[in-house]
Write a protein that holds these residues in place. Structure first.
Motif, PDB file in Angstrom:
ATOM      1  N   MET A   1      47.042  40.530  31.942  1.00 36.74           N
ATOM      2  CA  MET A   1      45.825  41.306  32.101  1.00 36.74           C
ATOM      3  C   MET A   1      46.163  42.783  32.262  1.00 36.74           C
ATOM      4  SD  MET A   1      42.551  41.302  32.253  1.00 36.74           S
ATOM      5  CE  MET A   1      42.067  39.605  32.577  1.00 36.74           C
ATOM      6  N   LYS A   2      45.507  43.630  31.473  1.00 34.88           N
ATOM      7  CA  LYS A   2      45.664  45.080  31.582  1.00 34.88           C
ATOM      8  C   LYS A   2      44.518  45.641  32.413  1.00 34.88           C
ATOM      9  CE  LYS A   2      49.132  45.049  28.639  1.00 34.88           C
ATOM     10  NZ  LYS A   2      50.530  45.299  29.078  1.00 34.88           N
ATOM     11  N   ILE A 170      39.730  42.382  24.053  1.00 40.67           N
ATOM     12  CA  ILE A 170      38.409  42.324  24.676  1.00 40.67           C
ATOM     13  C   ILE A 170      38.491  43.016  26.031  1.00 40.67           C
ATOM     14  CG2 ILE A 170      36.591  40.849  25.584  1.00 40.67           C
ATOM     15  CD1 ILE A 170      37.388  38.732  23.548  1.00 40.67           C
ATOM     16  N   GLU A 171      37.683  44.029  26.189  1.00 42.01           N
ATOM     17  CA  GLU A 171      37.638  44.804  27.423  1.00 42.01           C
ATOM     18  C   GLU A 171      36.289  44.559  28.103  1.00 42.01           C
ATOM     19  OE1 GLU A 171      39.166  49.202  28.521  1.00 42.01           O
ATOM     20  OE2 GLU A 171      37.563  49.189  27.034  1.00 42.01           O
ATOM     21  N   ASN A 180      35.656  38.329  40.541  1.00 38.11           N
ATOM     22  CA  ASN A 180      35.330  37.844  39.195  1.00 38.11           C
ATOM     23  C   ASN A 180      36.441  38.047  38.167  1.00 38.11           C
ATOM     24  OD1 ASN A 180      35.088  40.623  38.492  1.00 38.11           O
ATOM     25  ND2 ASN A 180      32.919  40.613  39.029  1.00 38.11           N
ATOM     26  N   ALA A 181      37.528  38.698  38.551  1.00 43.47           N
ATOM     27  CA  ALA A 181      38.595  38.987  37.603  1.00 43.47           C
ATOM     28  C   ALA A 181      39.188  37.721  36.974  1.00 43.47           C
ATOM     29  CB  ALA A 181      39.702  39.798  38.280  1.00 43.47           C
ATOM     30  N   LYS A 182      39.382  36.685  37.788  1.00 41.00           N
ATOM     31  CA  LYS A 182      39.958  35.442  37.274  1.00 41.00           C
ATOM     32  C   LYS A 182      39.022  34.797  36.262  1.00 41.00           C
ATOM     33  CE  LYS A 182      41.982  31.014  38.668  1.00 41.00           C
ATOM     34  NZ  LYS A 182      42.275  30.097  39.793  1.00 41.00           N
ATOM     35  N   LEU A 183      37.726  34.802  36.527  1.00 37.81           N
ATOM     36  CA  LEU A 183      36.747  34.245  35.597  1.00 37.81           C
ATOM     37  C   LEU A 183      36.762  34.999  34.269  1.00 37.81           C
ATOM     38  CD1 LEU A 183      33.706  33.710  37.992  1.00 37.81           C
ATOM     39  CD2 LEU A 183      35.202  31.941  37.053  1.00 37.81           C
ATOM     40  N   LEU A 184      36.905  36.316  34.347  1.00 35.89           N
ATOM     41  CA  LEU A 184      36.945  37.139  33.139  1.00 35.89           C
ATOM     42  C   LEU A 184      38.194  36.839  32.316  1.00 35.89           C
ATOM     43  CD1 LEU A 184      35.731  40.482  34.744  1.00 35.89           C
ATOM     44  CD2 LEU A 184      34.425  38.990  33.231  1.00 35.89           C
ATOM     45  N   LYS A 185      39.316  36.689  32.994  1.00 32.58           N
ATOM     46  CA  LYS A 185      40.549  36.347  32.292  1.00 32.58           C
ATOM     47  C   LYS A 185      40.441  34.981  31.627  1.00 32.58           C
ATOM     48  CE  LYS A 185      45.516  35.697  32.877  1.00 32.58           C
ATOM     49  NZ  LYS A 185      46.665  35.752  33.807  1.00 32.58           N
ATOM     50  N   LYS A 206      47.347  48.069  45.556  1.00 32.89           N
ATOM     51  CA  LYS A 206      46.948  46.723  45.993  1.00 32.89           C
ATOM     52  C   LYS A 206      45.685  46.266  45.253  1.00 32.89           C
ATOM     53  CE  LYS A 206      45.983  44.038  50.179  1.00 32.89           C
ATOM     54  NZ  LYS A 206      45.836  44.099  51.671  1.00 32.89           N
ATOM     55  N   ALA A 207      44.740  47.180  45.050  1.00 34.58           N
ATOM     56  CA  ALA A 207      43.508  46.844  44.342  1.00 34.58           C
ATOM     57  C   ALA A 207      43.801  46.434  42.889  1.00 34.58           C
ATOM     58  CB  ALA A 207      42.546  48.024  44.383  1.00 34.58           C
ATOM     59  N   ILE A 208      44.676  47.197  42.229  1.00 35.96           N
ATOM     60  CA  ILE A 208      45.032  46.884  40.849  1.00 35.96           C
ATOM     61  C   ILE A 208      45.764  45.553  40.761  1.00 35.96           C
ATOM     62  CG2 ILE A 208      46.559  47.606  38.948  1.00 35.96           C
ATOM     63  CD1 ILE A 208      45.785  50.513  39.637  1.00 35.96           C
ATOM     64  N   GLU A 209      46.676  45.320  41.689  1.00 37.87           N
ATOM     65  CA  GLU A 209      47.417  44.058  41.696  1.00 37.87           C
ATOM     66  C   GLU A 209      46.496  42.874  41.929  1.00 37.87           C
ATOM     67  OE1 GLU A 209      50.451  44.648  44.593  1.00 37.87           O
ATOM     68  OE2 GLU A 209      51.786  45.709  43.210  1.00 37.87           O
ATOM     69  N   SER A 210      45.460  43.041  42.748  1.00 39.91           N
ATOM     70  CA  SER A 210      44.530  41.947  43.017  1.00 39.91           C
ATOM     71  C   SER A 210      43.722  41.605  41.780  1.00 39.91           C
ATOM     72  CB  SER A 210      43.609  42.293  44.180  1.00 39.91           C
ATOM     73  OG  SER A 210      42.660  43.279  43.820  1.00 39.91           O
ATOM     74  N   LEU A 211      43.444  42.590  40.932  1.00 40.18           N
ATOM     75  CA  LEU A 211      42.753  42.326  39.670  1.00 40.18           C
ATOM     76  C   LEU A 211      43.671  41.633  38.664  1.00 40.18           C
ATOM     77  CD1 LEU A 211      40.868  45.710  39.180  1.00 40.18           C
ATOM     78  CD2 LEU A 211      39.890  43.547  39.901  1.00 40.18           C
ATOM     79  N   ARG A 212      44.905  42.060  38.642  1.00 34.14           N
ATOM     80  CA  ARG A 212      45.853  41.509  37.670  1.00 34.14           C
ATOM     81  C   ARG A 212      46.212  40.076  37.998  1.00 34.14           C
ATOM     82  NH1 ARG A 212      48.380  45.323  34.887  1.00 34.14           N
ATOM     83  NH2 ARG A 212      48.772  46.655  36.662  1.00 34.14           N
TER      84      ARG A 212
END
Length: 212
Positions: A1-2, A170-171, A180-185, A206-212
């Motif tokens: 995930m980017k 897809i962005e 919701n990041a996991k659902l999007l992935k 930390k915020a970016i890592e939590s999304l990735r």
């Protein structure tokens, strides 16, 4: 995930510093929302500010036009040499022409769909672009609530891409967070745009890592 943090939510009083910090925190792209006050009821960054962002950034720029008269804006910002320029198909009558205009500048073109715009409208252009940005809020302002129906749109778009453009990126942009990041992935997203979630946090990395 980017991850592509949106600088719309950054502190503009120290924008260059914010860009440098977000690059060091693990951003893959810097997402730049350009609004003209016509297509959306807000105005943001002119080319001088975006050029300054580009100079401060060690990551490629991802410019999202929320504007009328798209070809004019492409010519105005092309010298900044972002990685991507994306534009709304709701606004443009001659989509293929603008896609080629962007490619002529050696910039990767993409198109954007508002939440209520169906994926089916991409059938005859999806093979011609490098990226599709799906809005998960109505464009114009940061900090809005995520619209869940975009999950089904991602799945539908991924199926279309498998048939016509397997390399399509897809962005997703709007209300993205660690919930919701996991659902999007899982639905098929490749790049997540996050503004408020990252810049309103106490720890960008930390915020970016939590999304990735």
């Amino acid at each position: 995930m980017k991850i592509a943090p949106s600088i719309l939510s950054a502190d503009f009083g120290k924008l260059a510093e914010e860009v440098k910090v977000i690059c060091n925190a693990g951003a893959d792209f810097i997402h730049v929302d350009v609004m003209d006050g016509h297509f959306v009821p807000n105005m943001t960054m002119g080319p001088m500010i975006v050029e300054a962002v580009s100079k401060a950034s060690t990551k490629p720029l991802d410019i999202h036009f929320m504007v009328e008269n798209i070809p004019f804006f492409v010519d105005m910002y092309a010298h900044i040499k972002p990685e991507f320029i994306t534009f709304h198909i709701e606004e443009e009558k001659h989509i293929n022409r603008v896609i080629q205009q962007i490619r002529n500048y050696d910039i990767r073109p993409g198109v954007v769909l508002n939440p209520a715009t169906p994926v089916s409208l991409l059938e005859y252009i999806v093979a011609d672009v490098d990226m599709v940005l799906l809005m998960s809020v109505n464009p114009g302002f940061g900090g809005q609530k995520f619209i869940p129906s975009v999950i089904d749109k991602i799945k539908e778009l991924r199926e279309l891409a498998i048939k016509k453009n397997p390399n399509l990126l897809i962005e997703v942009d709007g209300g993205v967070n660690d919930k919701n990041a996991k659902l999007l992935k899982e639905a098929g997203a490749d790049i997540l745009v996050a503004g408020s979630f990252v810049f309103k946090s106490n720890d960008y990395k930390k915020a970016i890592e939590s999304l990735r």
